[in-house]
Enzyme design. Structure first.
Site, PDB file in Angstrom:
ATOM      1  CE  LYS A 258      43.911  59.167  60.844  1.00 31.53           C
ATOM      2  NZ  LYS A 258      43.585  58.558  62.149  1.00 31.53           N
ATOM      3  CG  HIS A 372      44.865  57.602  71.858  1.00 31.85           C
ATOM      4  ND1 HIS A 372      44.056  56.749  71.155  1.00 31.85           N
ATOM      5  CD2 HIS A 372      45.043  58.677  71.062  1.00 31.85           C
ATOM      6  CE1 HIS A 372      43.748  57.297  69.994  1.00 31.85           C
ATOM      7  NE2 HIS A 372      44.324  58.475  69.924  1.00 31.85           N
TER       8      HIS A 372
HETATM    9  C1  MEV Z   1      43.865  60.862  65.196  1.00 35.15           C
HETATM   10  O1  MEV Z   1      43.382  59.742  64.518  1.00 35.15           O
HETATM   11  C2  MEV Z   1      43.173  62.112  64.720  1.00 35.15           C
HETATM   12  C3  MEV Z   1      43.726  63.422  65.298  1.00 35.15           C
HETATM   13  O2  MEV Z   1      45.125  63.496  65.043  1.00 35.15           O
HETATM   14  C4  MEV Z   1      42.980  64.535  64.602  1.00 35.15           C
HETATM   15  C5  MEV Z   1      43.522  65.915  64.900  1.00 35.15           C
HETATM   16  O3  MEV Z   1      44.724  66.059  65.198  1.00 35.15           O
HETATM   17  O4  MEV Z   1      42.719  66.863  64.795  1.00 35.15           O
HETATM   18  C6  MEV Z   1      43.555  63.472  66.786  1.00 35.15           C
END
Ligand code: MEV
Length: 416
Positions: A258, A372
């Site tokens: 994702k 974030h």
């Molecule tokens: C958030 O949009 C994407 C992440 O969760 C990807 C990951 O965990 O590698 C930070």
């Protein structure tokens, strides 16, 4: 000409647009389109979909620092999620130390599938293969544009599938679609040759449709991230361990991928691609060995630097489809300065690898929430009515107090 895009994030909107306009030689009209938030008109929307009642816009930002196959890019990204564009830019900056991303995309073959039932599969296959030339000629007669540039339908292959409803013959048409995404031409060719397939096989054709599993349009590539810039050997080693988690656990792999798609889809959105096709193919490819796993691999070189690799199906186009219609998609493609769909595929693949790097680096060190929350606090401060020169003070105060809320932002503003 060298362009100074350093501290791009600190510039105001006009300065950012100026830099991009100079970089990409944008016309006055293109600049105006960007300044006017550049979407499509209702009239255009009404022609694109049924029952239209309006349009819906998303943020468009620029990821900086990308060097891909030795060429410098400003990469437009359309995405609603904070941190993604900053993360891509940061990853690209670190990758640049070692020369940037080296990407490859060799073929642009689209796959069309024709499902034939009520046939003796073995003999039908023989007949189809014997008539390959006639079928290819008929397919190519459906697209003058591709034939004229030496592209078009190139190969026919057959396979048998055994289903609950009995055996079926699947005829696959391989089409070199050049710089187009090619869904329309593929479907047109499949529908165009279906009657001939029925005649040759004495069978009944049911489906005639493109496969979105674009395994003949792969993009792959690598980048090396210098260990000091990554945060030291321990962070490099932790990133590799984090990757191993995704490589061996589906629940982690989905989230890991994702993160890759955050980069890929943002650039695909900006350039008007069919993002559902890209997503569907990516996740199928992640399961190609029977178990869903990571679309990237991470390791270190002999000096302990982090080396990332990505391989992913990438069916994209720079002609036809939405790119002909959407003014901002056209401008974003111009900002990239791409000469071919293959070049665009390389950029999108690099954005995926960059995004994955930044996510893993944050996760394997301080975590992602700090970044974030800083961004979230900025948004809250702005929503509370803070002016540009008040935002930093508000963000600092709210994050140090651990109370990031619109009410607290308003209180602090009152005190200011
Ligand atoms: C958030 O949009 C994407 C992440 O969760 C990807 C990951 O965990 O590698 C930070």
């Amino acid at each position: 000409m060298k362009f100074d895009v350093s501290r791009f994030f600190e510039k105001d909107r006009k300065e950012r647009i100026d830099i991009v306009a100079k970089f990409a030689n944008l016309t006055e009209q293109e600049i105006q389109t960007l300044e006017n938030s550049g979407g499509i008109s209702f009239e255009q929307a009404d022609k694109m979909v049924e029952n239209a009642i309006g349009t819906f816009s998303f943020p468009l930002g620029i990821a900086t620092n990308f060097t891909i196959n030795k060429k410098e890019y400003l990469v437009p990204m359309v995405i609603e999620e904070p941190s993604v564009i900053a993360a891509a830019s940061k990853a690209a900056k670190i990758a640049k130390i070692r020369g940037g991303f080296e990407m490859q995309n060799d073929e642009s073959y689209s796959i069309g599938q024709i499902q034939v039932v009520n046939v003796d599969v073995d003999s039908a296959m023989q007949k189809i293969l014997k008539s390959s030339k006639e079928i290819l000629d008929l397919a190519n007669s459906k697209s003058n544009t591709l034939s004229k540039i030496g592209k078009g339908a190139k190969e026919i292959s057959c396979k048998e599938i055994r289903t609950d409803a009995g055996p079926m013959l699947i005829v696959e048409l391989l089409i070199d679609v050049g710089d187009a995404m090619g869904a329309n031409v593929t479907n047109t060719m499949c529908e165009g040759i279906a009657p001939l397939i029925e005649k040759i096989t004495n069978g009944k054709v049911i489906l005639r449709i493109l496969s979105n599993y674009s395994t003949r349009r792969m993009v792959s590539g690598t980048a090396t991230f210098e260990k000091e810039a990554v945060g030291g050997q321990e962070t490099v080693d932790n990133i590799i361990l984090a990757y191993q988690f995704a490589a061996y656990d589906e629940y982690r792999a989905v989230t890991h991928n994702k993160g890759i798609m955050n980069g890929i889809i943002a650039v695909a959105n900006a350039t008007g691609q069919d993002t559902r096709a890209i997503e569907a193919a990516a996740h199928a490819y992640a399961s190609k060995n029977g178990r869903y796993t990571s679309l990237t691999q991470w390791d270190k070189d002999n000096d302990g630097n982090l080396v990332g690799r990505i391989e992913i199906p990438m069916s994209v186009g720079i002609v036809g489809g939405i790119i002909n219609v959407h003014p901002t998609a056209k401008i974003c493609t111009k900002i990239l300065g791409v000469q071919s769909a293959s070049e665009l595929a390389c950029i999108i693949g690099a954005a995926g690898l960059a995004q994955n790097f930044s996510a893993l680096r944050a996760l394997a060190s301080e975590g992602i929430q700090k970044g974030h929350m800083r961004l979230h606090a900025r948004n809250i401060a702005a929503a509370a009515g803070a002016t540009n020169d008040q935002i930093d003070t508000l963000v600092k105060k709210m994050t140090s107090e651990g109370n990031i809320s619109i009410n607290r932002a308003r209180e602090i503003l009152g005190e200011l």
